[in-house]
Design a protein around this motif. Structure first.
Motif, PDB file in Angstrom:
ATOM      1  N   VAL A 477     -25.169  -3.104  -5.651  1.00  0.00           N
ATOM      2  CA  VAL A 477     -25.549  -2.543  -6.956  1.00  0.00           C
ATOM      3  C   VAL A 477     -26.336  -3.549  -7.790  1.00  0.00           C
ATOM      4  CG1 VAL A 477     -23.602  -0.946  -7.014  1.00  0.00           C
ATOM      5  CG2 VAL A 477     -23.320  -3.256  -7.928  1.00  0.00           C
ATOM      6  N   VAL A 478     -26.702  -4.699  -7.238  1.00  0.00           N
ATOM      7  CA  VAL A 478     -27.487  -5.697  -7.980  1.00  0.00           C
ATOM      8  C   VAL A 478     -28.839  -5.096  -8.363  1.00  0.00           C
ATOM      9  CG1 VAL A 478     -28.622  -7.940  -7.844  1.00  0.00           C
ATOM     10  CG2 VAL A 478     -26.342  -7.641  -6.880  1.00  0.00           C
ATOM     11  N   GLY A 479     -29.218  -5.267  -9.643  1.00  0.00           N
ATOM     12  CA  GLY A 479     -30.476  -4.708 -10.131  1.00  0.00           C
ATOM     13  C   GLY A 479     -30.314  -3.364 -10.802  1.00  0.00           C
ATOM     14  N   LYS A 480     -29.084  -2.779 -10.757  1.00  0.00           N
ATOM     15  CA  LYS A 480     -28.849  -1.497 -11.417  1.00  0.00           C
ATOM     16  C   LYS A 480     -28.225  -1.729 -12.791  1.00  0.00           C
ATOM     17  CE  LYS A 480     -28.169   1.292  -7.242  1.00  0.00           C
ATOM     18  NZ  LYS A 480     -27.297   2.274  -6.561  1.00  0.00           N
ATOM     19  N   ASP A 488     -21.416   4.077  -8.738  1.00  0.00           N
ATOM     20  CA  ASP A 488     -21.440   3.849  -7.290  1.00  0.00           C
ATOM     21  C   ASP A 488     -20.149   3.216  -6.805  1.00  0.00           C
ATOM     22  OD1 ASP A 488     -23.949   4.888  -7.260  1.00  0.00           O
ATOM     23  OD2 ASP A 488     -25.000   2.984  -7.007  1.00  0.00           O
ATOM     24  N   LEU A 489     -19.633   2.240  -7.548  1.00  0.00           N
ATOM     25  CA  LEU A 489     -18.412   1.545  -7.125  1.00  0.00           C
ATOM     26  C   LEU A 489     -17.193   2.451  -7.230  1.00  0.00           C
ATOM     27  CD1 LEU A 489     -19.116  -1.912  -8.776  1.00  0.00           C
ATOM     28  CD2 LEU A 489     -19.240  -1.352  -6.346  1.00  0.00           C
ATOM     29  N   LEU A 490     -17.131   3.272  -8.280  1.00  0.00           N
ATOM     30  CA  LEU A 490     -16.007   4.210  -8.414  1.00  0.00           C
ATOM     31  C   LEU A 490     -16.052   5.266  -7.315  1.00  0.00           C
ATOM     32  CD1 LEU A 490     -15.883   4.716 -12.300  1.00  0.00           C
ATOM     33  CD2 LEU A 490     -14.313   3.374 -10.873  1.00  0.00           C
ATOM     34  N   ALA A 491     -17.259   5.693  -6.937  1.00  0.00           N
ATOM     35  CA  ALA A 491     -17.384   6.672  -5.850  1.00  0.00           C
ATOM     36  C   ALA A 491     -16.899   6.093  -4.532  1.00  0.00           C
ATOM     37  CB  ALA A 491     -18.835   7.131  -5.721  1.00  0.00           C
ATOM     38  N   ALA A 492     -16.971   4.762  -4.398  1.00  0.00           N
ATOM     39  CA  ALA A 492     -16.481   4.091  -3.185  1.00  0.00           C
ATOM     40  C   ALA A 492     -14.993   3.757  -3.289  1.00  0.00           C
ATOM     41  CB  ALA A 492     -17.288   2.821  -2.934  1.00  0.00           C
ATOM     42  N   LYS A 493     -14.292   4.342  -4.284  1.00  0.00           N
ATOM     43  CA  LYS A 493     -12.843   4.160  -4.471  1.00  0.00           C
ATOM     44  C   LYS A 493     -12.483   2.710  -4.809  1.00  0.00           C
ATOM     45  CE  LYS A 493     -12.089   7.569  -0.802  1.00  0.00           C
ATOM     46  NZ  LYS A 493     -11.456   7.805   0.518  1.00  0.00           N
ATOM     47  N   VAL A 512     -27.089  -5.546 -13.591  1.00  0.00           N
ATOM     48  CA  VAL A 512     -26.162  -6.297 -12.738  1.00  0.00           C
ATOM     49  C   VAL A 512     -26.897  -7.444 -12.063  1.00  0.00           C
ATOM     50  CG1 VAL A 512     -24.594  -6.191 -10.773  1.00  0.00           C
ATOM     51  CG2 VAL A 512     -24.729  -4.273 -12.357  1.00  0.00           C
ATOM     52  N   VAL A 513     -26.374  -8.673 -12.279  1.00  0.00           N
ATOM     53  CA  VAL A 513     -26.941  -9.857 -11.645  1.00  0.00           C
ATOM     54  C   VAL A 513     -26.233 -10.143 -10.325  1.00  0.00           C
ATOM     55  CG1 VAL A 513     -27.297 -12.348 -11.884  1.00  0.00           C
ATOM     56  CG2 VAL A 513     -27.587 -10.843 -13.849  1.00  0.00           C
ATOM     57  N   ALA A 514     -24.914  -9.950 -10.260  1.00  0.00           N
ATOM     58  CA  ALA A 514     -24.136 -10.263  -9.063  1.00  0.00           C
ATOM     59  C   ALA A 514     -22.826  -9.502  -9.112  1.00  0.00           C
ATOM     60  CB  ALA A 514     -23.881 -11.774  -8.964  1.00  0.00           C
ATOM     61  N   VAL A 515     -22.179  -9.382  -7.949  1.00  0.00           N
ATOM     62  CA  VAL A 515     -20.841  -8.789  -7.857  1.00  0.00           C
ATOM     63  C   VAL A 515     -19.957  -9.737  -7.054  1.00  0.00           C
ATOM     64  CG1 VAL A 515     -21.561  -6.381  -8.053  1.00  0.00           C
ATOM     65  CG2 VAL A 515     -21.551  -7.472  -5.814  1.00  0.00           C
ATOM     66  N   THR A 530     -15.695  -7.377  -9.351  1.00  0.00           N
ATOM     67  CA  THR A 530     -16.139  -7.895 -10.652  1.00  0.00           C
ATOM     68  C   THR A 530     -17.652  -7.849 -10.727  1.00  0.00           C
ATOM     69  OG1 THR A 530     -14.212  -9.347 -10.764  1.00  0.00           O
ATOM     70  CG2 THR A 530     -16.063  -9.861 -12.210  1.00  0.00           C
ATOM     71  N   VAL A 531     -18.166  -7.270 -11.815  1.00  0.00           N
ATOM     72  CA  VAL A 531     -19.598  -7.095 -12.009  1.00  0.00           C
ATOM     73  C   VAL A 531     -20.082  -8.116 -13.041  1.00  0.00           C
ATOM     74  CG1 VAL A 531     -21.407  -5.518 -12.767  1.00  0.00           C
ATOM     75  CG2 VAL A 531     -19.470  -4.665 -11.430  1.00  0.00           C
ATOM     76  N   ILE A 532     -21.100  -8.911 -12.716  1.00  0.00           N
ATOM     77  CA  ILE A 532     -21.719  -9.881 -13.628  1.00  0.00           C
ATOM     78  C   ILE A 532     -23.027  -9.285 -14.134  1.00  0.00           C
ATOM     79  CG2 ILE A 532     -22.476 -12.255 -13.918  1.00  0.00           C
ATOM     80  CD1 ILE A 532     -19.554 -11.968 -13.064  1.00  0.00           C
ATOM     81  N   LEU A 533     -23.164  -9.210 -15.483  1.00  0.00           N
ATOM     82  CA  LEU A 533     -24.360  -8.622 -16.086  1.00  0.00           C
ATOM     83  C   LEU A 533     -25.305  -9.709 -16.587  1.00  0.00           C
ATOM     84  CD1 LEU A 533     -22.795  -5.688 -18.119  1.00  0.00           C
ATOM     85  CD2 LEU A 533     -23.768  -5.631 -15.825  1.00  0.00           C
TER      86      LEU A 533
END
Length: 663
Positions: A477-480, A488-493, A512-515, A530-533
């Motif tokens: 999801v980097v770049g979103k 997207d992450l919630l859809a992947a449970k 999003v810069v990194a996960v 963990t999502v880094i913005l």
């Protein structure tokens, strides 16, 4: 020019007992020879596996030969008049061999090559004996896996010849041989399809699974070929033929040979259904159906040696009928009758009532006749008792006798569950598999009905297999923007958490810069990501310091509020000492006030030694020093002798000036 290579086995003595006399046939897996058993003085058949079917046999004796030996022992215990008997087994030059009964006759393939196709009564007679042999193997827990005309021998009748195929004795060979070779091939090459593709069952093509219903399918194809003179599918490559069994239904024989009875079409269709669960459960069940069809076709005209075969249904014949000899199995000689005793029997026909006689009159007369005779009254009482017992037995059967307990299959592997169900006489079906954290992949997760539940004997048990623990990669999801990445992450449970935002020169704020864990890492449902913005580009741009001296760099960084990392890193270079060669972050990068900057500085050129030139003529000394890159300054008399120099015989940077005092 063709070159014929002599068979080195001819005339040889195997195991000090079997003298090879001649070669009978050579197939895809083995060569068959006639031999004399010099110990018992009888003719036998010796089948020796080709070297290509047992590669590196000497190196694999423990594996391949041991499996072949086990199969041979199983076949040797299979005793049946329609099975080619196995007398002995062993190895010769590292190649396994079987010693078998020598059958005088031809293969069904030879018969079909000569006759092209057989009459229905001949085809059914051969099918009965072929299925009787395979049924005996199924009762012993053995699957043939390679039923085809080449493995069906039509023996000569005692009266001589095989012209009357109805009276011939049929024997089936090669039980277990395909499985023994295939097990060895599995070790070397993975799962191979050893069955002949023209007769292979769909389940062997799709998943390599074989059970008694696999032999039923192949036997159905053999019956189709006997009736029509050809196999149902053909193709340029074996794999194309094999997949036609998976994708297509076998056509009705009557579409190729008009006039064949509908009963034969239905018989072939039941045996060759693509779904194994829709076929007869084993060769014994198909044998009963073949015998029933012979009953029906034979009863078409029980009093005539020539009968017109008609369809079993009440529908009129759509095409011309076929004249066939209604040879009844009961008329066979004793040596040719089947041990199952399933031969059709001519039924008695009830006498027709006299014309004009009413049903009530006939019943009254019958009652008077029966009840007026003491033996008749006893017969009526006996009949009533029998009816009561039959009713009681039937009630017990339908109420309790036909039921049993479902076996415990949960937690078994798929193979073990299938073996257990087969031993208990149940049919298995499969529901959609499910993931499970505790139950390993391909183990039974659930069954319906549950173990110990009441179930009809031979009924179907539905199994749910485990797909093992559910694992999947973290989505990239980097770049979103955060909202899209979170969806997207919630859809992947997965559980989403925000980390500390940071500046980024390339991504705008809120993206999003990194996960953490990184994208592509295997996780399970419910794991936290963990999502880094991005905070956007930092407010200070790092200046370009390359080429500047250390002092200049310090001044520039201090003016911008940036901190120089001490001590700086030095490296060899031809640049002057303390000149900046590189920096991190690179120039133009965005940073915050107080950010640290690392510099890479030059050590300066390597030092050189100033040669000693005292006592040399002044001009000669000057020329020598200048040739080595030292600038020279002369004091006093330029044409005198050098009396002192500075520096002298010392390491200095290249290009250091040298002063000479000449007198």
């Amino acid at each position: 020019m063709d070159t014929q290579v002599a068979d080195t086995l001819l005339g040889s003595l195997i195991d000090g007992r079997y003298r090879i006399r001649g070669r009978v046939a050579r197939g895809g897996m083995a060569t068959v020879y006639t031999a004399t058993d010099e110990r018992l003085e009888r003719t036998v058949a010796v089948k020796i596996i080709h070297p290509s079917q047992a590669p590196e046999a000497r190196a694999r004796t423990t594996g391949f030969v041991a499996r072949f030996t086990d199969e041979a022992k199983t076949i040797a215990r299979l005793t049946h008049p329609n099975v080619v008997a196995v007398y002995d087994q062993g190895t010769h030059s590292g190649l396994p061999y079987l010693v078998m009964e020598y059958v005088r006759g031809r293969t069904l393939r030879d018969v079909l090559a000569e006759r092209r196709r057989l009459n229905p009564d001949e085809a059914l007679a051969i099918a009965e004996q072929m299925l009787a042999a395979i049924a005996a193997a199924h009762r012993a827990g053995l699957v043939h896996r390679d039923v085809k005309p080449e493995n069906v021998l039509v023996a000569e009748a005692p009266t001589g010849g095989t012209a009357n195929l109805v009276d011939s004795v049929v024997k089936v060979a090669d039980f277990g041989l395909a499985r023994a070779v295939e097990a060895s091939a599995d070790d070397e090459n993975g799962n191979q399809l050893m069955a002949t593709v023209a007769y292979v069952a769909p389940e062997l093509v799709t998943d390599g699974h074989a059970d008694p219903r696999t032999d039923v399918y192949s036997a159905g194809i053999v019956l189709f070929e006997m009736l029509t003179g050809r196999v149902p599918y053909d193709g340029d490559r074996p794999v194309d033929v094999a997949w036609q069994h998976v994708d297509n239904d076998v056509p009705a024989p009557s579409t190729l040979v008009p006039g064949l009875p509908k009963a034969l079409d239905e018989l072939v269709a039941r045996a060759t259904r693509r779904d194994p669960g829709a076929r007869p459960t084993d060769a014994g069940a198909l044998l009963a159906e073949v015998q029933a069809v012979r009953d029906d076709l034979g009863d078409a005209d029980a009093n005539s040696r020539t009968a017109v075969l008609r369809r079993v249904s009440d529908e009129p014949m759509a095409g011309p009928t076929m004249m066939v000899a209604a040879v009844r199995p009961a008329e066979r000689p004793a040596w040719a009758r089947l041990p199952e005793g399933g031969a059709p029997r001519a039924g008695r026909r009830r006498a027709e009532p006299e014309e004009g006689e009413s049903l009530w009159s006939r019943l009254s007369a019958l009652r008077t006749q029966v009840m007026g005779d003491p033996r008749g009254r006893m017969a009526v009482v006996a009949a009533v008792v029998v009816l009561v017992l039959v009713a009681a037995g039937g009630g017990w059967w339908f109420g309790a006798g036909r039921y049993t307990e479902a076996p415990q299959l949960v937690a078994m592997t798929k193979a073990d569950a299938e073996a257990q169900a087969a031993r208990a006489g149940f049919v298995l079906s499969y529901a959609d598999p499910r993931y499970d954290e505790k139950v390993p992949k391909d183990a039974v997760l659930a069954q319906d009905p549950a173990s110990a539940s009441r179930i009809v004997k031979g009924d179907t048990i539905t199994l749910t297999l485990s797909m093992g623990p559910e694992r999947f990669p973290v989505p990239d999801v980097v770049g979103k923007e955060f909202e899209l990445a979170e969806a997207d992450l919630l859809a992947a449970k997965l559980v989403v958490a925000k980390g500390t935002a940071r500046y980024d020169d390339n991504l705008p704020s809120g993206v999003v810069v990194a996960v953490n864990p990184e994208a592509g890492t295997e996780v399970k449902p419910g794991d936290k990501v963990t999502v880094i913005l991005s905070k956007g580009k930092a407010p200070i741009s790092v200046p370009n310091l390359v080429g500047k001296s250390l002092g200049e760099a310090r001044t520039i960084l201090a003016q911008l509020g940036l901190v120089l990392v001490e001590p700086p890193t030095y490296k060899d270079s031809d640049k002057p000492r303390d000149e900046v060669l590189g920096q991190s972050p690179a120039d133009g990068s965005g940073v915050e006030r107080g950010a640290k900057v690392k510099l890479e500085l030059s050590k300066g050129p390597p030092l050189v030694v100033v040669p000693r030139v005292i006592d040399l003529p002044c001009q000669q000394a000057k020329q020598q020093l200048e040739s080595q890159g030292f600038p020279v300054a002369i004091q006093f008399n330029p044409n005198g002798i050098v009396r002192f120099q500075n520096p002298e015989n010392t390491e200095v940077p290249p290009g250091t000036p040298v002063t000479l005092g000449c007198m």
